[in-house]
Design an enzyme around this catalytic site. Structure first.
Site, PDB file in Angstrom:
ATOM      1  N   LEU A 318     -23.345  43.803 -27.837  1.00 44.42           N
ATOM      2  CA  LEU A 318     -23.386  42.339 -27.884  1.00 44.42           C
ATOM      3  C   LEU A 318     -23.922  41.748 -26.594  1.00 44.42           C
ATOM      4  O   LEU A 318     -24.515  40.668 -26.586  1.00 44.42           O
ATOM      5  CB  LEU A 318     -21.981  41.786 -28.153  1.00 44.42           C
ATOM      6  N   GLY A 319     -23.700  42.409 -25.487  1.00 48.45           N
ATOM      7  CA  GLY A 319     -24.157  41.887 -24.203  1.00 48.45           C
ATOM      8  C   GLY A 319     -23.659  42.754 -23.068  1.00 48.45           C
ATOM      9  O   GLY A 319     -22.826  43.642 -23.240  1.00 48.45           O
ATOM     10  N   GLY A 321     -23.082  42.705 -18.482  1.00 43.64           N
ATOM     11  CA  GLY A 321     -23.066  41.921 -17.245  1.00 43.64           C
ATOM     12  C   GLY A 321     -22.549  42.774 -16.108  1.00 43.64           C
ATOM     13  O   GLY A 321     -22.412  43.999 -16.212  1.00 43.64           O
ATOM     14  N   GLY A 322     -22.235  42.100 -15.016  1.00 42.35           N
ATOM     15  CA  GLY A 322     -21.800  42.821 -13.833  1.00 42.35           C
ATOM     16  C   GLY A 322     -20.461  43.518 -14.009  1.00 42.35           C
ATOM     17  O   GLY A 322     -20.128  44.406 -13.238  1.00 42.35           O
ATOM     18  N   PHE A 323     -19.699  43.137 -15.008  1.00 39.94           N
ATOM     19  CA  PHE A 323     -18.364  43.712 -15.167  1.00 39.94           C
ATOM     20  C   PHE A 323     -18.244  44.579 -16.409  1.00 39.94           C
ATOM     21  O   PHE A 323     -17.155  44.972 -16.779  1.00 39.94           O
ATOM     22  CB  PHE A 323     -17.310  42.607 -15.191  1.00 39.94           C
ATOM     23  N   GLY A 324     -19.342  44.873 -17.071  1.00 43.14           N
ATOM     24  CA  GLY A 324     -19.258  45.796 -18.189  1.00 43.14           C
ATOM     25  C   GLY A 324     -20.145  45.407 -19.344  1.00 43.14           C
ATOM     26  O   GLY A 324     -20.833  44.382 -19.331  1.00 43.14           O
ATOM     27  N   ARG A 325     -20.123  46.259 -20.368  1.00 44.29           N
ATOM     28  CA  ARG A 325     -20.899  46.054 -21.590  1.00 44.29           C
ATOM     29  C   ARG A 325     -19.948  45.781 -22.733  1.00 44.29           C
ATOM     30  O   ARG A 325     -18.854  46.368 -22.807  1.00 44.29           O
ATOM     31  CB  ARG A 325     -21.759  47.289 -21.878  1.00 44.29           C
ATOM     32  N   VAL A 326     -20.354  44.929 -23.664  1.00 42.62           N
ATOM     33  CA  VAL A 326     -19.501  44.501 -24.772  1.00 42.62           C
ATOM     34  C   VAL A 326     -20.127  44.964 -26.081  1.00 42.62           C
ATOM     35  O   VAL A 326     -21.322  44.740 -26.328  1.00 42.62           O
ATOM     36  CB  VAL A 326     -19.324  42.970 -24.793  1.00 42.62           C
ATOM     37  N   ASP A 437     -14.166  32.625 -13.598  1.00 39.57           N
ATOM     38  CA  ASP A 437     -15.557  32.901 -13.981  1.00 39.57           C
ATOM     39  C   ASP A 437     -15.952  32.054 -15.185  1.00 39.57           C
ATOM     40  O   ASP A 437     -16.433  32.578 -16.198  1.00 39.57           O
ATOM     41  CB  ASP A 437     -15.735  34.394 -14.280  1.00 39.57           C
TER      42      ASP A 437
END
Length: 503
Positions: A318-319, A321-326, A437
């Site tokens: 789904l997406g 970012g800097g804190f992980g993948r979803v 955030d």
């Protein structure tokens, strides 16, 4: 059952059970007696005494968790067409809940704790007048002959008896419960004194309402009687239809078919199984410390999440970012759609406190927050499991020449939703939650394009009136308040600054 009007997903089984809901998500089911009941001799008169008795049962696919409850209801119309599922139990919606113009009296048997309505727990009975904030309520149960309170689990999959009585002289409302095959207790479970004459109209409709949410559940009514100016006729319990068998047959079929095959190829199967288990154990290996036992019900198995996401395939991404993948997934046991976020976490330092924080956040219930269902922990990573939001994140509709955009009405709706979520985090929850955030990519849109604030990967808790304990800068550049960058201290004000940037 020819005089019963069925609405929503309500049906009648072949053996005569009234089945208000089936195994579907976020749906309502209503069943009303088709003829209006005269409660007053004149429009401005007093409500007559009335009494009802019924037998109900709730079956949830998860034995310890149900998808919302059931309610006996007296309504001014034949049905409740604008009522919502989930926490609204098919009785009200977000705009009319609590309005005096509803003219609705109900007794709820609720299996989900909704803090917005003041619910004390996830197993309670409440008297509702025009809204879901109960006038009086109690944990489900009954008083025995020794005047000792006995708990009843509403999701026990067992039939239970209920009596609701209103006395026109004393204006006393009594709700009494008992196990099936038991006599009516002398002492009621819940009582409340209120003149229902201003609430009920001259002619009203009586029936039942129920709803499902994110957990599959079924609600049954096995028998029902009702009377005005007198006690409701006793139900002949021995003649009531029985509940369907809930035990799965898959295990027995496995032993009937699988065991003979295993016996024929026993040696080869044992060898193959040994290699297979060894490989799978390494593949699905998790970290589980002693302190995590208290969070057991909030922890998912990695194997379950692996199968839910089909092995974390790129097509279900789904997406990132800097804190992980979803990743999008469907839990194999409950068929609930979820979003699974994989977060790198190499250090064990502070992990216990972080997991406790995640579990605490998971207890929050608000219509504009993305529900956090639980977590899983492996070596070097933490997996967070959220409710899946079908319309994705807000940034998809704002940046990079989107194919679909939001009109101003939809944008205001999203803004109000995010503001409501922040107010809940800062002021209404038992502890102050600083999101840290707030940005467009962390605002998710549900099926009705309601804005829901998600991604609590950076969230920190602190008590009301206390300074936050975190002093390092974390968040997204462009959304960080100047004082946050200068001091490294996040506050509710820094969240509000980020919200302003989002606007």
């Amino acid at each position: 059952l020819t005089d019963i009007s069925l609405q929503g997903i309500a049906t009648v089984t072949p053996n005569g059970l009234l089945k208000l809901t089936n195994a579907t998500f976020r749906k309502t089911g209503h069943a009303f007696y088709t003829k209006p009941i005269r409660f007053k001799d004149s429009p401005n008169g007093n409500v007559s005494s009335f009494s009802t008795s019924f037998v109900f049962a709730i079956h949830s696919q998860i034995p310890t968790l149900s998808g919302h409850g059931i309610a006996f209801v007296v309504a001014p119309t034949l049905g409740l067409p604008f009522a919502l599922p989930s926490q609204y139990i098919g009785l009200f919606n977000i705009s009319n809940n609590g309005n005096d113009t509803n003219h609705v009296f109900a007794v709820e048997f609720d299996t989900i704790q909704s803090s917005e309505f003041g619910d004390p727990n996830d197993n309670h009975v409440g008297i509702d007048i025009n809204g879901l904030r109960s006038a009086n309520l109690s944990t489900a149960g009954y008083w025995d002959e020794k005047d000792e309170f006995r708990n009843l689990s509403l999701i026990s999959r067992k039939r239970m008896q209920v009596w609701v009585d209103y006395d026109s002289r004393s204006h006393r409302i009594d709700v009494t419960m008992a196990p099936f095959d038991s006599d009516k207790p002398r002492k009621p479970l819940v009582s409340y004194v209120r003149d229902l004459s201003p609430i009920l109209l001259q002619d009203m409709y009586v029936g039942f309402s129920s709803a499902t949410g994110s957990v599959l559940s079924e609600h049954f009514v096995a028998g029902w009687s009702f009377r005005v100016n007198g006690e409701a006729p006793m139900l002949t319990l021995s003649k009531l239809p029985k509940l369907p068998r809930f035990e799965p047959k898959r295990i027995s079929d496995f032993y009937k078919i699988g065991m003979p095959l295993i016996s024929l190829f026993l040696i080869f199967s044992i060898i193959f199984l040994a290699f297979y288990i060894a490989r799978r154990k390494k593949k699905f290996e998790e970290e589980l410390d002693d302190w995590e036992t208290e969070f057991g019900k909030n922890r998912f198995r990695f194997k379950e999440l692996y199968h839910a996401t089909k092995g974390f395939k790129e097509k279900d991404l789904l997406g990132s970012g800097g804190f992980g993948r979803v990743y999008r997934g469907i839990l194999p046991t409950t068929k609930i759609e979820v979003a699974v976020k994989r977060v790198s976490h190499d250090s064990k330092q502070g992990m216990k406190e972080f997991v406790a924080e995640i579990v605490s956040i998971g207890r929050m219930s608000h219509r504009n927050l993305v529900p956090l269902l639980g977590y899983c922990r492996r070596r070097g990573e933490l997996l967070l499991v959220y409710d899946y939001m079908p319309n994705g994140s807000l940034d998809r509709y704002l940046y990079n020449n989107p194919e679909v955009t939001l009109d101003w009405k939809q944008r205001f709706k999203v803004i109000k939703g995010v503001a409501s979520a922040l107010f809940y985090l800062h002021e209404e929850w038992e502890q102050v939650v600083i999101h840290r955030d707030v940005k467009a990519s962390n605002v998710l849109l549900d099926g009705e394009l309601n804005g829901r604030l998600g991604d609590f990967g950076l969230a920190r808790l602190c008590g009301h009136g206390l300074d936050p304990l975190t002093t390092h800068v974390a968040g997204t550049w462009g959304y960080l308040a100047p004082d946050h960058i200068r001091t490294g201290k996040a506050t509710t004000g820094t969240d509000v600054f980020a919200f302003g940037v989002l606007l």
